[in-house]
Write a protein that holds these residues in place. Structure first.
Motif, PDB file in Angstrom:
ATOM      1  N   UNK A 135     -10.262   1.299   6.798  1.00  0.00           N
ATOM      2  CA  UNK A 135      -9.066   1.638   6.014  1.00  0.00           C
ATOM      3  C   UNK A 135      -9.129   3.087   5.546  1.00  0.00           C
ATOM      4  N   UNK A 136      -7.957   3.727   5.417  1.00  0.00           N
ATOM      5  CA  UNK A 136      -7.935   5.082   4.877  1.00  0.00           C
ATOM      6  C   UNK A 136      -8.116   5.041   3.357  1.00  0.00           C
ATOM      7  N   UNK A 137      -8.336   6.204   2.769  1.00  0.00           N
ATOM      8  CA  UNK A 137      -8.416   6.306   1.318  1.00  0.00           C
ATOM      9  C   UNK A 137      -7.100   5.813   0.710  1.00  0.00           C
ATOM     10  N   UNK A 138      -7.176   5.242  -0.482  1.00  0.00           N
ATOM     11  CA  UNK A 138      -5.951   4.839  -1.176  1.00  0.00           C
ATOM     12  C   UNK A 138      -5.794   3.329  -1.286  1.00  0.00           C
ATOM     13  N   UNK A 139      -4.553   2.920  -1.539  1.00  0.00           N
ATOM     14  CA  UNK A 139      -4.264   1.531  -1.885  1.00  0.00           C
ATOM     15  C   UNK A 139      -4.733   0.547  -0.818  1.00  0.00           C
ATOM     16  N   UNK A 140      -5.219  -0.603  -1.281  1.00  0.00           N
ATOM     17  CA  UNK A 140      -5.748  -1.627  -0.374  1.00  0.00           C
ATOM     18  C   UNK A 140      -4.767  -2.769  -0.135  1.00  0.00           C
ATOM     19  N   UNK A 141      -3.797  -2.922  -1.028  1.00  0.00           N
ATOM     20  CA  UNK A 141      -2.888  -4.080  -0.912  1.00  0.00           C
ATOM     21  C   UNK A 141      -3.528  -5.367  -1.412  1.00  0.00           C
ATOM     22  N   UNK A 142      -4.568  -5.247  -2.229  1.00  0.00           N
ATOM     23  CA  UNK A 142      -5.279  -6.431  -2.732  1.00  0.00           C
ATOM     24  C   UNK A 142      -4.320  -7.405  -3.411  1.00  0.00           C
ATOM     25  N   UNK A 164       3.356  -3.563  -6.846  1.00  0.00           N
ATOM     26  CA  UNK A 164       3.508  -3.368  -5.401  1.00  0.00           C
ATOM     27  C   UNK A 164       3.031  -4.604  -4.639  1.00  0.00           C
ATOM     28  N   UNK A 165       1.929  -5.210  -5.107  1.00  0.00           N
ATOM     29  CA  UNK A 165       1.402  -6.418  -4.444  1.00  0.00           C
ATOM     30  C   UNK A 165       2.436  -7.546  -4.498  1.00  0.00           C
ATOM     31  N   UNK A 166       3.107  -7.678  -5.645  1.00  0.00           N
ATOM     32  CA  UNK A 166       4.091  -8.752  -5.771  1.00  0.00           C
ATOM     33  C   UNK A 166       5.288  -8.507  -4.860  1.00  0.00           C
ATOM     34  N   UNK A 205       0.831  -1.209   0.000  1.00  0.00           N
ATOM     35  CA  UNK A 205       0.000   0.000   0.000  1.00  0.00           C
ATOM     36  C   UNK A 205       0.864   1.257   0.000  1.00  0.00           C
ATOM     37  N   UNK A 206       1.921   1.222   0.801  1.00  0.00           N
ATOM     38  CA  UNK A 206       2.837   2.347   0.899  1.00  0.00           C
ATOM     39  C   UNK A 206       3.406   2.708  -0.476  1.00  0.00           C
ATOM     40  N   UNK A 207       3.847   1.678  -1.210  1.00  0.00           N
ATOM     41  CA  UNK A 207       4.405   1.909  -2.544  1.00  0.00           C
ATOM     42  C   UNK A 207       3.311   2.387  -3.505  1.00  0.00           C
ATOM     43  N   UNK A 208       2.175   1.721  -3.469  1.00  0.00           N
ATOM     44  CA  UNK A 208       1.113   2.044  -4.430  1.00  0.00           C
ATOM     45  C   UNK A 208       0.543   3.437  -4.185  1.00  0.00           C
ATOM     46  N   UNK A 209       0.641   3.930  -2.963  1.00  0.00           N
ATOM     47  CA  UNK A 209       0.097   5.254  -2.658  1.00  0.00           C
ATOM     48  C   UNK A 209       1.008   6.402  -3.077  1.00  0.00           C
ATOM     49  N   UNK A 243      -5.860   9.210 -10.222  1.00  0.00           N
ATOM     50  CA  UNK A 243      -5.884   7.871  -9.614  1.00  0.00           C
ATOM     51  C   UNK A 243      -4.912   6.910 -10.302  1.00  0.00           C
ATOM     52  N   UNK A 244      -4.457   7.303 -11.485  1.00  0.00           N
ATOM     53  CA  UNK A 244      -3.521   6.432 -12.215  1.00  0.00           C
ATOM     54  C   UNK A 244      -2.116   6.412 -11.599  1.00  0.00           C
ATOM     55  N   UNK A 245      -1.938   7.139 -10.489  1.00  0.00           N
ATOM     56  CA  UNK A 245      -0.702   6.968  -9.716  1.00  0.00           C
ATOM     57  C   UNK A 245      -0.672   5.589  -9.056  1.00  0.00           C
ATOM     58  N   UNK A 246      -1.874   4.970  -8.944  1.00  0.00           N
ATOM     59  CA  UNK A 246      -1.942   3.629  -8.344  1.00  0.00           C
ATOM     60  C   UNK A 246      -1.740   2.519  -9.371  1.00  0.00           C
ATOM     61  N   UNK A 247      -1.366   2.905 -10.612  1.00  0.00           N
ATOM     62  CA  UNK A 247      -1.335   1.895 -11.672  1.00  0.00           C
ATOM     63  C   UNK A 247      -0.138   0.941 -11.546  1.00  0.00           C
ATOM     64  N   UNK A 248       0.561   1.084 -10.430  1.00  0.00           N
ATOM     65  CA  UNK A 248       1.627   0.111 -10.148  1.00  0.00           C
ATOM     66  C   UNK A 248       1.242  -0.789  -8.964  1.00  0.00           C
TER      67      UNK A 248
END
Ligand code: BES
Ligand code: MN
Ligand code: ZN
Length: 491
Positions: A471-478, A288-290, A179-183, A279-284
């Motif tokens: 959870x806060x707004x932003x990446x979920x770590x799915x 990040x999950x891997x 989440x940290x990276x994806x955010x 929102x496309x800042x989360x396109x990684x």
């Protein structure tokens, strides 16, 4: 932070606050939790009688100075119907409760586990829920930080294993790292910055990490990945992180985790409309999950070899950007007509899937924020799951169930693959309007070849667009919990 399994006797645990779980039973329509009367000298019963708290899922009730406990606060957390208790529901209930306490100066926290769930399962749900809820996406706020000061977490439970606790901690920490990276926004996390962040994380964890730079990618002829990167000043990278077990099973599987890491996706020359483009800042998030998963796996040391392969680019419409109609040659030799430069994820993944198989991976899973179409199909609830091998697909679906992540099997087939025909190249990078998530997966399928492969389209599940109770707004770590579960199951 310190975590421990404490005995069943809650009254013996000293803590700033306690989270206690309560279920309701559909028959009696009243919460089950007689023990809370004992801990609160009857206050629990009174709150229930006044209809202030019924144990509904995600509802809470705060009791100050509970007389029967050595804690200043007791937060009762509703888990809903006792007969429908699941890991995921309890995790959300625990997270909802902790989001209410986390800024109230609680340094030491104790929690029960709901009865009705297996003890190890309960520990996992509660620990993961609290750790995930403790995450805050405010790295770049210099004021008004909602700081948690949590130092220790004790779980009051009978007969749970240290192993279950370790797994929960590693999984949630891996998920929070993802989440940290994806955010991180696109200006602060470019492909090169991602590469150096991952290099550092890998070093701290004792993992091998290799970063292939642009020159190397050129010599490896990764034309699809390089084509996407052309429009940006930021050079592309391919990040390879390897976990090697101490005692690998001979002829055992070698898991390849391939994650899309587009650090910002403007669409390229097929430019996206401005609304919500940020929102496309989360396109990684897939990449990040891997990374989060392989870090957790390294902490848990299963006997399976795992290689994470993360292609990373920025998709920009610069003067050297690739054009719609361009034809690129992938590492596999297959030529692709790029009809839409916004369908870039599948291009970088094509080269990464080929490369992962070359590195010896026998089983592949990719995760990618790949299509808006999967969000149309499944909303923000289920991740779309596709695969080319019944057995492997089944194993990933089972892992997702055990990990408490919602993933829904989607179809593939030649009717879909045919939609990617190009009159001028071996394949086009987009199909017609309908079935867009499936044609995207069908494109990837071609590059997985004969290797058992599963594709997770996390475009709808990788982030929360608004603040959630847990959870806060932003990446979920799915994806992280499922991948960790999977590696432990096959290793
Ligand atoms: N990163 C996007 C997909 C996406 C969209 C993720 C919305 C999360 C939310 C991807 O690169 C993309 O742009 N896909 C296109 C494909 C189309 C051009 C065939 C899309 O889904 O619109
Ligand atoms: Mn795109
Ligand atoms: Zn994208």
């Amino acid at each position: 932070m310190e975590f421990r399994l404490a005995g069943e006797d809650l009254a013996a645990i000293e803590a700033d606050a306690v989270i206690g779980f309560v279920t309701d039973s559909s028959e009696s329509e009243s919460p089950v939790g007689g023990e809370w009367n004992r801990h609160t000298s009857g206050l629990f019963g009174e709150i229930v009688a006044r209809n202030e708290f019924k144990g509904k899922h995600r509802s809470t009730a705060l009791i100050h100075n509970p007389v029967g406990l050595r804690a200043g606060r007791l937060l009762l957390a509703g888990c809903g119907d006792r007969s429908k208790l699941t890991l995921a529901r309890v995790r959300d209930a625990a997270g909802t409760a902790w989001r209410q306490l986390r800024t109230a100066g609680v340094r030491s926290l104790a929690a029960t586990v709901p009865d009705g769930l297996d003890a190890n399962e309960g520990v996992r749900a509660v620990v993961e829920g609290i750790l995930l809820a403790d995450y805050e996406s405010d790295t770049h706020k210099t004021d008004e930080k909602d700081r948690s000061v949590l130092e220790s977490l004790a779980i009051s439970v009978r007969d749970a294993s240290q192993d279950a606790l370790d797994r929960a901690v590693a999984t949630a920490e891996g998920q929070n790292r993802a989440r940290e990276l994806a955010n991180e926004p696109g200006n602060l996390l470019t492909p090169s910055v991602l590469a150096s962040r991952v290099t550092g994380l890998a070093q701290d964890t004792g993992l091998e990490c290799e970063v292939l730079d642009q020159a190397r990618l050129e010599s490896l002829k990764m034309g699809a990945l390089l084509g996407v990167a052309r429009g940006s000043k930021e050079p592309p990278v391919m990040i390879v992180v390897r976990y090697r077990p101490d005692a690998p099973a001979p002829d055992g599987p070698h898991l390849g985790l391939v994650g899309k890491a587009v650090t910002f996706d403007t669409g390229g020359i097929s430019l996206k409309p401005p609304a919500d483009m940020h929102l496309m800042k989360h396109d990684m998030a897939g990449g990040a999950a891997m990374i989060g998963a392989v870090l957790a796996i390294a902490a848990l040391k299963p006997s399976v070899a795992v290689t994470a392969v993360i292609p990373s680019v920025e998709n920009m419409p610069g003067g050297e950007a690739q054009r719609p109609g361009d034809i690129v040659t992938t590492r596999s030799g297959t030529t692709v007509e790029v009809l839409n430069t916004d369908a870039e994820g599948r291009l970088i993944l094509a080269d990464a899937l080929t490369y992962a198989a070359e590195l010896g991976c026998t089983h592949l899973v990719d995760a990618a924020t790949l299509t808006g179409a999967i969000v149309v199909a499944l909303g923000n609830v289920y991740t779309g799951l596709f695969g080319n091998d019944k057995d492997w697909t089944g194993q990933v679906v089972q892992a997702s169930r055990r990990a408490g992540e919602k993933m829904w099997p989607m179809p593939l087939g030649e009717e879909y693959s045919e939609l990617l025909r190009s009159p001028v190249a071996d394949v086009a990078n987009i199909g017609p309007r309908w079935g867009g998530a499936i044609t995207a997966a069908a494109f990837l399928e071609r590059f997985a070849g004969d290797t058992p492969w599963v594709h997770l389209d996390i475009a709808g599940t990788a982030w929360f667009e608004s603040k959630q109770p847990h959870a806060p707004v932003g990446a979920s770590g799915a994806g992280v919990p499922t991948l960790v579960e999977l590696a432990l199951a096959i290793g």
